[in-house]
Scaffold this active site. Structure first.
Site, PDB file in Angstrom:
ATOM      1  N   LYS A   1       5.340 -13.096  -0.183  1.00 45.99           N
ATOM      2  CA  LYS A   1       6.730 -12.676  -0.367  1.00 45.99           C
ATOM      3  C   LYS A   1       7.668 -13.247   0.693  1.00 45.99           C
ATOM      4  O   LYS A   1       8.875 -13.249   0.504  1.00 45.99           O
ATOM      5  CB  LYS A   1       6.810 -11.149  -0.397  1.00 45.99           C
ATOM      6  CG  LYS A   1       6.154 -10.526  -1.629  1.00 45.99           C
ATOM      7  CD  LYS A   1       6.253  -9.018  -1.613  1.00 45.99           C
ATOM      8  CE  LYS A   1       5.583  -8.400  -2.839  1.00 45.99           C
ATOM      9  NZ  LYS A   1       4.113  -8.557  -2.842  1.00 45.99           N
TER      10      LYS A   1
ATOM     11  N   HIS B   1      10.310 -10.715  -3.361  1.00 44.12           N
ATOM     12  CA  HIS B   1       9.556  -9.691  -4.093  1.00 44.12           C
ATOM     13  C   HIS B   1       9.911  -9.804  -5.569  1.00 44.12           C
ATOM     14  O   HIS B   1      11.013  -9.444  -5.986  1.00 44.12           O
ATOM     15  CB  HIS B   1       9.895  -8.306  -3.556  1.00 44.12           C
ATOM     16  CG  HIS B   1       8.912  -7.249  -3.972  1.00 44.12           C
ATOM     17  ND1 HIS B   1       8.042  -7.409  -5.027  1.00 44.12           N
ATOM     18  CD2 HIS B   1       8.656  -6.010  -3.460  1.00 44.12           C
ATOM     19  CE1 HIS B   1       7.304  -6.322  -5.156  1.00 44.12           C
ATOM     20  NE2 HIS B   1       7.653  -5.464  -4.216  1.00 44.12           N
TER      21      HIS B   1
ATOM     22  N   PHE C   1       6.333   1.495  -6.397  1.00 41.90           N
ATOM     23  CA  PHE C   1       7.021   2.780  -6.412  1.00 41.90           C
ATOM     24  C   PHE C   1       6.272   3.721  -7.360  1.00 41.90           C
ATOM     25  O   PHE C   1       5.760   3.319  -8.401  1.00 41.90           O
ATOM     26  CB  PHE C   1       8.457   2.620  -6.894  1.00 41.90           C
ATOM     27  CG  PHE C   1       9.398   2.029  -5.883  1.00 41.90           C
ATOM     28  CD1 PHE C   1       9.001   1.755  -4.582  1.00 41.90           C
ATOM     29  CD2 PHE C   1      10.711   1.741  -6.233  1.00 41.90           C
ATOM     30  CE1 PHE C   1       9.873   1.214  -3.661  1.00 41.90           C
ATOM     31  CE2 PHE C   1      11.599   1.206  -5.314  1.00 41.90           C
ATOM     32  CZ  PHE C   1      11.178   0.939  -4.026  1.00 41.90           C
TER      33      PHE C   1
ATOM     34  N   CYS D   1       5.869  -2.260  -8.967  1.00 39.93           N
ATOM     35  CA  CYS D   1       5.539  -3.538  -8.339  1.00 39.93           C
ATOM     36  C   CYS D   1       4.051  -3.855  -8.356  1.00 39.93           C
ATOM     37  O   CYS D   1       3.643  -4.933  -7.918  1.00 39.93           O
ATOM     38  CB  CYS D   1       6.062  -3.561  -6.906  1.00 39.93           C
ATOM     39  SG  CYS D   1       7.839  -3.273  -6.812  1.00 39.93           S
TER      40      CYS D   1
ATOM     41  N   GLU E   1       0.282  -0.956   5.384  1.00 41.62           N
ATOM     42  CA  GLU E   1      -0.734  -1.944   5.034  1.00 41.62           C
ATOM     43  C   GLU E   1      -1.495  -2.419   6.272  1.00 41.62           C
ATOM     44  O   GLU E   1      -2.696  -2.707   6.198  1.00 41.62           O
ATOM     45  CB  GLU E   1      -0.093  -3.117   4.296  1.00 41.62           C
ATOM     46  CG  GLU E   1      -1.091  -3.969   3.562  1.00 41.62           C
ATOM     47  CD  GLU E   1      -0.459  -4.901   2.551  1.00 41.62           C
ATOM     48  OE1 GLU E   1      -1.205  -5.496   1.761  1.00 41.62           O
ATOM     49  OE2 GLU E   1       0.778  -5.067   2.559  1.00 41.62           O
TER      50      GLU E   1
ATOM     51  N   HIS F   1       0.173  -7.267   0.183  1.00 42.66           N
ATOM     52  CA  HIS F   1       1.389  -6.958  -0.566  1.00 42.66           C
ATOM     53  C   HIS F   1       2.608  -7.373   0.267  1.00 42.66           C
ATOM     54  O   HIS F   1       3.556  -7.936  -0.268  1.00 42.66           O
ATOM     55  CB  HIS F   1       1.421  -5.468  -0.886  1.00 42.66           C
ATOM     56  CG  HIS F   1       2.506  -5.045  -1.818  1.00 42.66           C
ATOM     57  ND1 HIS F   1       2.623  -5.555  -3.092  1.00 42.66           N
ATOM     58  CD2 HIS F   1       3.523  -4.152  -1.669  1.00 42.66           C
ATOM     59  CE1 HIS F   1       3.675  -5.004  -3.689  1.00 42.66           C
ATOM     60  NE2 HIS F   1       4.232  -4.145  -2.843  1.00 42.66           N
TER      61      HIS F   1
END
Length: 418
Positions: free
Chosen positions: A342, A347, A406, A173, A324, A313
């Site tokens: 998002k 996402h 990931f 991502c 975060e 993010h």
């Protein structure tokens, strides 16, 4: 990609890269104007999808505002998977926005860096079913070039007559942001004069949606799809899968000025790191991500207190948003305003970092910070200044955009008003 010989010298020492064009195709719109309007509305694009009916999660954020085959045009469209078509459309938009013409530029000095995480999984699944049902002769001879992740970079290079480096970084991502960071290095290292960089992804298939659902990554708010993606909310329960593409045209700032190009923003730093912690979960304290952000700030020549905005993010998952929050509150105690796209677009995986880079550029240009969809109040444990309910009118000089993936991949991009 993250730290180089020019680290710490800042934009004033010739390390600035100009964003001279942007293009995107997203669930919120297939051009920057419709995308920005929907993003600033704070209304989610998530909805039920007929192809997902009967699955534990039956909703997503699709791109359905244009006919991709028509938008790509020509005979080559038949050999492209959906993620490739998204990338080609976005790349053409970006080049047009930069007022560049592939028919006359020196293609050998033009690079393409396009992050893709998965590739043409729908083509692979379809052909696997054909093999099982009808045997080898039913499998398309184009299966391999349609499914491989680097197909998007290759097709964009063909469409733009770009003969410089063509790369396809895969950092899950964070791939779109990684592509932009790599593009910066190609420009500052002298390998290219122009780089078209970004990300693309399209995996809204029953298999992939089910796979993410089985690992517990997706929101299960099936009774309220539009309210499912809620970054930083106390009751967040997972992300909503989306699709899309975004591309930026990047040039050395001095070269862009010399040709009369318009700098929409400056990319003054890019940093990367790896958590080395877990295949899918972020390191809870955010120290790995912090290394990426600090590297970007060092390249830009900024102190943390000079950052005026954070494009987070913000996946709407319990682990990411907590990590975060720890990172932002520790590194930026002056509490710059935070947004997270998002909530609106879901996402988009490999495309996310590139789409959010464009959103950061637009915030710098327009002095407007979009709100986080579905966030009405922050948990007491989250000491952030999140933009909620409506866009915030505020001049921003410097901003950072975070991307995490990931595998523990972390990328931060530092943008400055041009």
């Amino acid at each position: 990609m993250s730290q180089s010989a020019d680290q710490g010298t800042g934009a004033g020492a010739g390390t600035a890269v100009a964003v001279t064009g942007v293009g995107l195709v997203t669930p919120a719109g297939a051009d920057e104007h419709s995308f920005w309007e929907r993003l600033c509305s704070g209304h989610s694009t998530a909805r039920r999808r007929p192809e997902l009916a009967g699955l534990p999660v039956d909703f997503a954020c699709p791109v359905d505002s244009l006919d991709l085959d028509e938008a790509v045009g020509g005979r080559s469209v038949w050999r492209m998977a959906r993620f490739v078509k998204l990338a080609v459309v976005a790349a053409r938009q970006a080049v047009t926005d930069a007022h560049l013409d592939p028919a006359v530029w020196d293609g050998g000095r033009v690079g393409v860096v396009l992050g893709v995480g998965v590739g043409g999984v729908s083509v692979l699944v379809d052909n696997a079913a054909k093999l099982a049902a009808s045997g080898p002769e039913a499998v398309s001879p184009l299966l391999v070039p349609m499914m491989i992740p680097n197909a998007a970079a290759g097709e964009v290079a063909i469409a733009l007559k770009a003969g410089g480096p063509s790369l396809a970084p895969a950092t899950a991502c964070a791939s779109g942001a990684t592509a932009i960071a790599v593009a910066r290095d190609l420009l500052l290292g002298g390998s290219c004069d122009v780089v078209v960089a970004g990300g693309a992804e399209s995996v809204l298939t029953p298999l992939v949606v089910t796979a993410f659902a089985r690992m517990g990554a997706l929101s299960t708010r099936t009774a309220d799809p539009a309210g499912a993606s809620r970054p930083f909310a106390a009751d967040r329960d997972g992300f909503v899968l989306g699709e899309g593409a975004a591309m930026l045209v990047l040039e050395r700032a001095d070269a862009a000025r010399a040709r009369g190009g318009r700098a929409r923003a400056l990319l003054t730093g890019a940093g990367s790191s790896t958590d080395a912690h877990h295949p899918t979960a972020p390191a809870p304290d955010g120290r790995g991500a912090e290394r990426a952000v600090r590297a970007a700030l060092d390249q830009a020549g900024w102190a943390p207190g000079e950052v005026g905005h954070v494009n987070a993010h913000g996946t709407s998952t319990p682990l990411n948003d907590a990590m975060e929050t720890a990172l932002i509150s520790r590194l930026f105690p002056h509490r710059p305003p935070v947004t997270a796209p998002k909530g609106v677009i879901g996402h988009t995986l490999a495309a996310a970092g590139a789409i959010e880079a464009v959103a950061t550029v637009l915030t710098l240009e327009r002095s407007l910070i979009p709100p986080i969809a579905n966030l009405d109040a922050l948990p007491e444990a989250f000491p952030l200044d999140c933009v909620m309910k409506e866009p915030r009118r505020q001049r921003v000089e410097r901003a950072v955009s975070h991307s995490f993936g990931f595998g523990g991949h972390n990328v931060a991009l530092a943008f400055q008003r041009a």
